[in-house]
Design a protein around this motif. Structure first.
Motif, short mmCIF file in Angstrom:
data_model
loop_
_atom_site.label_atom_id
_atom_site.label_comp_id
_atom_site.label_asym_id
_atom_site.label_seq_id
_atom_site.Cartn_x
_atom_site.Cartn_y
_atom_site.Cartn_z
N VAL A 129 29.38 40.03 33.91
CA VAL A 129 29.71 38.61 33.79
C VAL A 129 30.66 38.22 34.92
CG1 VAL A 129 30.83 36.85 32.38
CG2 VAL A 129 29.37 38.57 31.30
N VAL A 130 30.27 37.19 35.68
CA VAL A 130 31.13 36.65 36.73
C VAL A 130 31.61 35.28 36.25
CG1 VAL A 130 31.34 35.99 39.15
CG2 VAL A 130 29.79 37.85 38.49
N LEU A 131 32.88 35.20 35.86
CA LEU A 131 33.47 33.95 35.39
C LEU A 131 34.09 33.24 36.59
CD1 LEU A 131 34.33 32.09 33.01
CD2 LEU A 131 36.45 33.44 32.91
N VAL A 132 33.69 31.98 36.81
CA VAL A 132 34.07 31.25 38.02
C VAL A 132 34.83 29.98 37.67
CG1 VAL A 132 33.22 30.08 40.09
CG2 VAL A 132 32.06 32.15 39.25
N ASP A 133 35.91 29.72 38.39
CA ASP A 133 36.60 28.44 38.32
C ASP A 133 36.93 28.00 39.74
OD1 ASP A 133 37.68 26.17 37.21
OD2 ASP A 133 39.31 27.19 36.15
N ASP A 134 37.41 26.76 39.90
CA ASP A 134 37.71 26.28 41.25
C ASP A 134 39.08 26.72 41.74
OD1 ASP A 134 39.23 24.65 39.61
OD2 ASP A 134 38.28 22.78 40.21
N GLY A 135 39.87 27.33 40.86
CA GLY A 135 41.17 27.85 41.25
C GLY A 135 41.94 28.27 40.03
N LEU A 136 43.02 28.98 40.28
CA LEU A 136 43.82 29.55 39.20
C LEU A 136 45.28 29.15 39.43
CD1 LEU A 136 43.02 31.54 36.86
CD2 LEU A 136 43.93 33.36 38.28
N ALA A 137 45.82 28.33 38.52
CA ALA A 137 47.21 27.90 38.63
C ALA A 137 48.10 28.73 37.72
CB ALA A 137 47.32 26.41 38.32
N ARG A 150 35.09 38.83 26.39
CA ARG A 150 35.25 40.27 26.12
C ARG A 150 34.73 40.62 24.73
NH1 ARG A 150 35.91 44.04 29.72
NH2 ARG A 150 37.81 43.12 30.60
N SER A 151 34.91 39.69 23.79
CA SER A 151 34.46 39.95 22.42
C SER A 151 32.94 40.02 22.31
CB SER A 151 35.00 38.86 21.48
OG SER A 151 34.37 37.61 21.72
N ASN A 153 31.07 41.76 24.37
CA ASN A 153 30.68 43.10 24.86
C ASN A 153 29.91 43.10 26.18
OD1 ASN A 153 31.79 44.43 22.52
ND2 ASN A 153 29.98 43.72 21.40
N PRO A 154 30.42 42.43 27.20
CA PRO A 154 29.79 42.57 28.52
C PRO A 154 30.04 43.97 29.07
CG PRO A 154 31.87 41.43 28.74
CD PRO A 154 31.64 41.61 27.27
N ASP A 155 29.18 44.40 29.98
CA ASP A 155 29.40 45.69 30.61
C ASP A 155 30.59 45.64 31.56
OD1 ASP A 155 28.50 48.45 31.37
OD2 ASP A 155 28.26 47.47 33.33
N ARG A 156 30.75 44.48 32.22
CA ARG A 156 31.83 44.31 33.19
C ARG A 156 32.18 42.83 33.26
NH1 ARG A 156 31.12 45.78 39.55
NH2 ARG A 156 33.29 45.65 40.23
N GLN A 174 45.07 41.70 33.40
CA GLN A 174 44.95 42.54 32.21
C GLN A 174 43.72 42.20 31.37
OE1 GLN A 174 48.13 41.61 29.31
NE2 GLN A 174 48.58 39.84 30.60
N ASP A 175 43.16 41.01 31.58
CA ASP A 175 42.02 40.57 30.77
C ASP A 175 40.69 40.67 31.50
OD1 ASP A 175 43.38 39.69 28.32
OD2 ASP A 175 44.33 38.22 29.63
N ALA A 176 40.68 41.01 32.77
CA ALA A 176 39.46 41.13 33.55
C ALA A 176 39.34 42.55 34.11
CB ALA A 176 39.45 40.13 34.70
N ASP A 177 38.11 43.00 34.30
CA ASP A 177 37.92 44.30 34.94
C ASP A 177 38.19 44.21 36.43
OD1 ASP A 177 37.08 45.64 32.55
OD2 ASP A 177 35.14 44.64 32.74
N ASP A 178 37.86 43.07 37.03
CA ASP A 178 38.11 42.84 38.45
C ASP A 178 38.42 41.37 38.67
OD1 ASP A 178 37.36 45.45 39.92
OD2 ASP A 178 35.62 45.10 38.62
N ILE A 179 39.19 41.08 39.70
CA ILE A 179 39.46 39.71 40.11
C ILE A 179 39.10 39.57 41.58
CG2 ILE A 179 41.22 37.94 40.47
CD1 ILE A 179 42.74 39.02 38.12
N VAL A 180 38.31 38.55 41.87
CA VAL A 180 37.98 38.20 43.25
C VAL A 180 38.63 36.86 43.54
CG1 VAL A 180 36.15 37.69 44.90
CG2 VAL A 180 35.79 39.44 43.14
N CYS A 181 39.60 36.85 44.43
CA CYS A 181 40.26 35.61 44.85
C CYS A 181 40.34 35.62 46.37
CB CYS A 181 41.66 35.51 44.23
SG CYS A 181 42.56 34.02 44.74
#
Length: 222
Positions: A129-137, A150-151, A153-156, A174-181
């Motif tokens: 799962v790739v969760l996308v937003d326009d930015g993180l404040a 997460r509830s 059950n995605p693989d990643r 702490q809530d994501a397996d990876d962060i791309v920023c």
């Protein structure tokens, strides 16, 4: 680094994620956008990855008297996720925000019905799962969405944003397996300052984008 608009930010983000896909790190992806601003960004990512696109609706709980400052957020029927430091600084307890949570939950349901028009949410179990937003404040809305996903059950679980506040990235980690920023400016005030054009995205634009067959069909790489 500044982005011209949401689409440009999505194209730049897609280039980074295509590198991950080429290395085999994005198996069977599904792209989920945080509406409304995340939808045009995510649409570019979904096109590039040839992955299905959907939304996960999360709602910010704003500070009393300053609704733009997020001190909590909700997603689905999950309990609210709060910024504990913010609650302490404002002298607030969770019970003080019960009415705010109820109001935002009603708006969440309205948007889910509007955006999906009876269509079920995409299944994410066992998928990337790739969760996308326009930015993180502050990161609190992303945290609520990530915990909700997460509830299921995605693989990643990957959070992908064009720009983010460094502190928020650490909080969400702490809530994501990876962060791309793509860009973590040390002097971060608001997401919109990193866009030349930061137009508000309408509900109609969200619905139109989700109906686009080029983003709703196709299989991911891998």
């Amino acid at each position: 680094m500044r982005f011209h608009d949401h689409r440009h930010a999505g194209q730049e983000l897609a280039l980074r994620l295509l590198e991950w896909a080429a290395d085999g790190n994005l198996t069977d992806p599904v792209v989920l956008a945080l509406p409304r601003g995340g939808v045009p960004v995510a649409a570019e990512v979904a096109r590039a990855l040839k992955a299905p696109l959907d939304v996960v609706v999360a709602r910010k709980i704003g500070a009393p008297g300053n609704p733009e400052t997020g001190i909590g957020a909700i997603a689905g029927e999950d309990p609210p996720v709060y910024d504990r430091w913010a609650l302490e600084m404002l002298g607030l307890a969770e019970d003080d925000l019960t009415a705010d949570v109820a109001r935002e939950r009603a708006e969440l349901h309205r948007r889910e019905e509007l955006y999906r028009r009876g269509r079920p949410a995409l299944a994410v179990e066992g998928r990337t799962v790739v969760l996308v937003d326009d930015g993180l404040a502050t990161g609190v809305t992303a945290r609520a969405a990530l915990r909700h996903l997460r509830s299921k059950n995605p693989d990643r679980l990957i959070l992908a944003v064009p720009v983010c506040a460094p502190d928020a990235a650490e909080t969400v980690r702490q809530d994501a397996d990876d962060i791309v920023c793509l860009h973590q400016p040390p002097s971060f005030l608001a997401v919109g300052e990193w866009y030349e054009e930061f137009a508000q995205i309408s509900d109609d634009e969200v619905v139109s984008t989700l109906r686009n067959p080029t983003t709703l069909s196709g299989q991911g790489p891998g």
